[in-house]
Motif scaffolding. Structure first.
Motif, PDB file in Angstrom:
ATOM      1  N   LEU A  61       0.841  -1.186   0.000  1.00  0.00           N
ATOM      2  CA  LEU A  61       0.000   0.000   0.000  1.00  0.00           C
ATOM      3  C   LEU A  61       0.879   1.240   0.000  1.00  0.00           C
ATOM      4  N   PHE A  62       0.627   2.131  -0.956  1.00  0.00           N
ATOM      5  CA  PHE A  62       1.313   3.418  -1.027  1.00  0.00           C
ATOM      6  C   PHE A  62       0.286   4.487  -0.672  1.00  0.00           C
ATOM      7  N   SER A  63       0.548   5.232   0.402  1.00  0.00           N
ATOM      8  CA  SER A  63      -0.424   6.201   0.904  1.00  0.00           C
ATOM      9  C   SER A  63       0.122   7.621   0.819  1.00  0.00           C
ATOM     10  N   VAL A  64      -0.746   8.529   0.386  1.00  0.00           N
ATOM     11  CA  VAL A  64      -0.377   9.938   0.261  1.00  0.00           C
ATOM     12  C   VAL A  64      -1.495  10.779   0.865  1.00  0.00           C
ATOM     13  N   LEU A  65      -1.136  11.744   1.683  1.00  0.00           N
ATOM     14  CA  LEU A  65      -2.109  12.647   2.289  1.00  0.00           C
ATOM     15  C   LEU A  65      -2.170  13.939   1.475  1.00  0.00           C
ATOM     16  N   TYR A  66      -3.381  14.440   1.232  1.00  0.00           N
ATOM     17  CA  TYR A  66      -3.505  15.649   0.423  1.00  0.00           C
ATOM     18  C   TYR A  66      -4.707  16.476   0.855  1.00  0.00           C
ATOM     19  N   ASP A  67      -4.718  17.715   0.411  1.00  0.00           N
ATOM     20  CA  ASP A  67      -5.805  18.637   0.697  1.00  0.00           C
ATOM     21  C   ASP A  67      -7.015  18.249  -0.159  1.00  0.00           C
ATOM     22  N   ASP A  68      -8.185  18.185   0.455  1.00  0.00           N
ATOM     23  CA  ASP A  68      -9.370  17.735  -0.253  1.00  0.00           C
ATOM     24  C   ASP A  68      -9.777  18.666  -1.389  1.00  0.00           C
ATOM     25  N   PHE A  69      -9.221  19.862  -1.418  1.00  0.00           N
ATOM     26  CA  PHE A  69      -9.543  20.815  -2.479  1.00  0.00           C
ATOM     27  C   PHE A  69      -8.606  20.683  -3.687  1.00  0.00           C
ATOM     28  N   ASN A  70      -7.701  19.735  -3.646  1.00  0.00           N
ATOM     29  CA  ASN A  70      -6.749  19.544  -4.737  1.00  0.00           C
ATOM     30  C   ASN A  70      -7.428  18.785  -5.876  1.00  0.00           C
ATOM     31  N   THR A  71      -7.913  19.514  -6.870  1.00  0.00           N
ATOM     32  CA  THR A  71      -8.706  18.897  -7.948  1.00  0.00           C
ATOM     33  C   THR A  71      -7.872  17.982  -8.833  1.00  0.00           C
ATOM     34  N   ASN A  72      -6.597  18.283  -9.032  1.00  0.00           N
ATOM     35  CA  ASN A  72      -5.768  17.440  -9.896  1.00  0.00           C
ATOM     36  C   ASN A  72      -5.590  16.039  -9.313  1.00  0.00           C
ATOM     37  N   ILE A  73      -5.463  15.956  -7.979  1.00  0.00           N
ATOM     38  CA  ILE A  73      -5.349  14.638  -7.352  1.00  0.00           C
ATOM     39  C   ILE A  73      -6.687  13.910  -7.430  1.00  0.00           C
ATOM     40  N   LYS A  74      -7.784  14.632  -7.324  1.00  0.00           N
ATOM     41  CA  LYS A  74      -9.105  14.009  -7.504  1.00  0.00           C
ATOM     42  C   LYS A  74      -9.243  13.439  -8.908  1.00  0.00           C
ATOM     43  N   HIS A  75      -8.749  14.169  -9.913  1.00  0.00           N
ATOM     44  CA  HIS A  75      -8.800  13.667 -11.291  1.00  0.00           C
ATOM     45  C   HIS A  75      -7.963  12.399 -11.443  1.00  0.00           C
ATOM     46  N   LEU A  76      -6.800  12.375 -10.784  1.00  0.00           N
ATOM     47  CA  LEU A  76      -5.953  11.179 -10.819  1.00  0.00           C
ATOM     48  C   LEU A  76      -6.688   9.997 -10.209  1.00  0.00           C
ATOM     49  N   TYR A  77      -7.344  10.236  -9.084  1.00  0.00           N
ATOM     50  CA  TYR A  77      -8.105   9.171  -8.435  1.00  0.00           C
ATOM     51  C   TYR A  77      -9.190   8.622  -9.368  1.00  0.00           C
TER      52      TYR A  77
END
Length: 288
Positions: free
Chosen positions: A268-284
């Motif tokens: 498992l690779f885990s990364v913490l991020y700000d919920d307002f980060n739209t680019n990471i949401k797109h990656l997800y």
């Protein structure tokens, strides 16, 4: 005590050497000479001792690593003997390289176990060469995505990360930055205890891809106090085809932050991020 000097002892230090020419196979590993002749890359890793504590009669190298077309041969010193391990290239699920000042580690993740090779970062160029070779031999298929590349500069992302990304692009021009999480504070749960606690910083993370892998550049420790400076960073190379699951979980300490969990086999690779980060949401969304 007087010792007869040898070429191996004269060259000994924290450096990893590629075997060939003036840098020979250590005598302890001589029985494996025929087994290593066809290696695409062959290098030896020194014992982590100071030169003043070494002498020509000692075994000066802890490991010999060979990379072949379809497998890796890892030979480790065990006292006066050698332990042999073989890892198939297609069994490597992910690769992680960590550097912290002079301490480095190359980690290979497989279904059966995790292999860790420790080294001194003065030889980082050889480790990078070996990682690039392993990734090339994996012969990963392209995975088309709808992810848009991000432009970046020292004005928009941390200066160190600009240099690290540009260095990666020297050997893989297809690498693109697709998301970036800047440093930020973690707001712990409210309460009397929280009033007396320092709010730690979440260290920044860069998300890249080359249509074959997701590459994470992150700090080895997510959190640091305001006073503490982090000198460490990690590259995680995750083939897209090996991603078996991806989830988002609310951070238990700060509901405005999210944990992105990327599962690769048993790992498992885990990364913490700000919920307002739209680019990471797109990656997800792209990797679901």
């Amino acid at each position: 005590m007087n010792f007869k000097r040898t070429k191996e002892f004269d060259a000994f230090g924290p450096w990893i050497y590629e075997i060939g020419g003036e840098h020979e196979l250590p005598a302890l590993f001589e029985d494996y000479r025929n087994s290593t002749e066809e290696a695409l890359m062959l290098f030896k890793i020194p014992r982590q001792i100071e030169r003043r504590n070494a002498n020509p009669e000692m075994h000066l190298y802890d490991a010999v690593i060979g990379i072949f077309e379809t497998y890796m041969l890892m030979l480790y010193r065990k006292g006066e003997g050698v332990q042999e391990t073989r890892v198939m290239i297609n069994a490597i699920d992910a690769i992680r390289v960590t550097q912290c000042l002079l301490n480095g580690s190359l980690v290979l993740y497989t279904d059966n176990r995790v292999y860790t090779i420790s080294y001194n970062t003065v030889s980082q160029s050889i480790i990078k060469k070996s990682v690039d070779l392993i990734r090339k031999l994996q012969k990963l298929s392209r995975h088309e995505t709808r992810l848009s590349p991000m432009s970046y500069s020292i004005e928009t992302i941390e200066y160190l990360y600009v240099n690290l990304i540009n260095d990666l692009k020297k050997t893989d021009e297809n690498i693109q930055l697709i998301a970036y999480q800047p440093n930020m504070k973690i707001d712990r749960k409210k309460g009397l205890r929280a009033l007396f606690q320092r709010h730690p910083n979440l260290q920044c993370t860069a998300f890249l891809h080359n249509k074959k892998e997701i590459i994470l550049i992150s700090r080895t420790t997510d959190f640091h106090s305001h006073e503490k400076t982090s000198y460490s960073y990690t590259f995680s190379y995750i083939p897209i085809k090996n991603i078996s699951g991806i989830k988002r979980v609310v951070c238990p300490e700060d509901s405005a932050k999210t944990v992105l969990n990327i599962r690769v086999g048993k790992h498992l690779f885990s990364v913490l991020y700000d919920d307002f980060n739209t680019n990471i949401k797109h990656l997800y969304e792209e990797l679901r």
